[in-house]
Design a protein around this motif. Structure first.
Motif: not given
Ligand code: NAP
Ligand code: GCO
Length: 268
Positions: A146-148, A190-197, A254-259
């Motif tokens: 899990i990258c970023s 590479g997740p984008g900005y995800i709603e987690t703690p 990358y799973v980032d909604g297009g960032i």
């Protein structure tokens, strides 16, 4: 149609997701379980493992949870031996456990910098190293790191995290290069900005009731104009864990909604 869906089946596979009591790891492990895999997860504290076990049970998933610090090589090697005995050889590893410290670089101690590198980069090395020998014996395996966004981009206050996640991208390519010959595929998400703690401090409502300024910043950077949910990583993770992706190796999805495709919202 079914033949195509079978490519995504994880029936008979053992999947280990690190740091998966909640958040992104939990969402990914849940998808793997629904696709037929037996789930093994660890977390750094027993109370988190217990919370995770309860959450999996609530979804009807019989996950096996262990307490293990992924930065401790001896503990990781011992965990893998126990899992092999109690559950079976690990076919899929997701290096998900991670931390971030948001501190301006010139104020950050070398100790804090090392801690982030230890969890976000050294630990994926330690965990992958622990499972690759049995993957070779078993004739193959899947490793997902899990990258970023920070594997590609910089930002104020996240020097250690960006260094670690950039390094993790290259570790991914190197595992692919070194062990692809054994039918091991190592890819990254590479997740984008995800709603987690982990991102909660960036989404906290302000005393005047307005949203945290980071919220507008992220929306303006994301063509989808929203934060993403952990569940939105399930499909991509399932693809990379299953035989549907057997020819995909060394890739960062990358799973980032297009960032990464977008320069940002133009002024109105
Ligand atoms: P999270 O909510 O903070 O969950 C991470 C999990 O890893 C927690 O359960 C954490 O335990 C555990 N962990 C931390 N250090 C560990 C260690 N040494 N050994 C074992 N477990 C450990 O994070 P998340 O947002 O779900 O993120 C999961 C992964 O995705 C991380 O690698 C993160 O960097 C990455 N990521 C997140 C985002 C995002 O927007 N959320 C975006 C891109 C990438 P504790 O609760 O004790 O810390
Ligand atoms: C930050 C974030 C990062 C992101 C993520 C981007 O401070 O920039 O918290 O952790 O959530 O890694 O992909």
């Amino acid at each position: 149609m079914n033949d195509y869906l079978n490519m995504f089946s994880l029936e008979g596979k053992v999947a280990w997701v690190t740091g998966a009591s909640y958040g992104i790891g939990f969402a990914i492990a849940t998808a793997f379980a629904k696709a037929g895999a037996t789930i093994v997860f660890n977390d750094i504290r027993q109370d988190l493992v217990d919370k995770g076990l309860e959450a999996y049970r609530a979804l009807g998933i019989d996950a096996k949870g262990y307490t293990c610090d992924v930065t401790d090589e001896e503990a990781v090697q011992a965990l893998v031996r126990i899992v092999e005995l109690e559950v079976g050889p690990i076919n899929i590893l997701v290096n998900n456990a991670g931390i971030i410290k948001r501190i301006p670089m010139i104020e950050m101690s070398a100790e804090d910098f090392r801690k982030v590198i230890d969890v976000d980069l050294n630990a994926p090395f330690i965990c992958a190293k622990a499972v690759i020998p049995s993957m070779i014996r078993e004739g193959g395996g899947k490793i997902i790191n899990i990258c970023s966004m920070m594997s590609e981009l910089g930002r104020e206050t996240v020097s250690a995290y960006a260094a670690a996640k950039g390094g993790l991208k290259m570790l991914t390519r190197n595992i692919c290069s070194e062990y692809g010959q054994y039918n091991i595929q190592c890819n990254g998400i590479g997740p984008g900005y995800i709603e987690t703690p982990q991102t909660a401090p960036l989404r906290e409502p302000q005393p005047d009731g307005s949203m945290h300024p980071f919220d507008a910043f992220i929306r303006a950077k994301t063509p989808a104009n929203r934060w993403l949910k952990p569940e939105e990583l399930q499909g991509p993770a399932l693809f990379l864990a299953s035989s549907a992706s057997d020819a995909v190796n060394g890739h960062i999805l990358y799973v980032d909604g297009g960032i990464l495709a977008y320069i940002g919202k133009q002024p109105q």
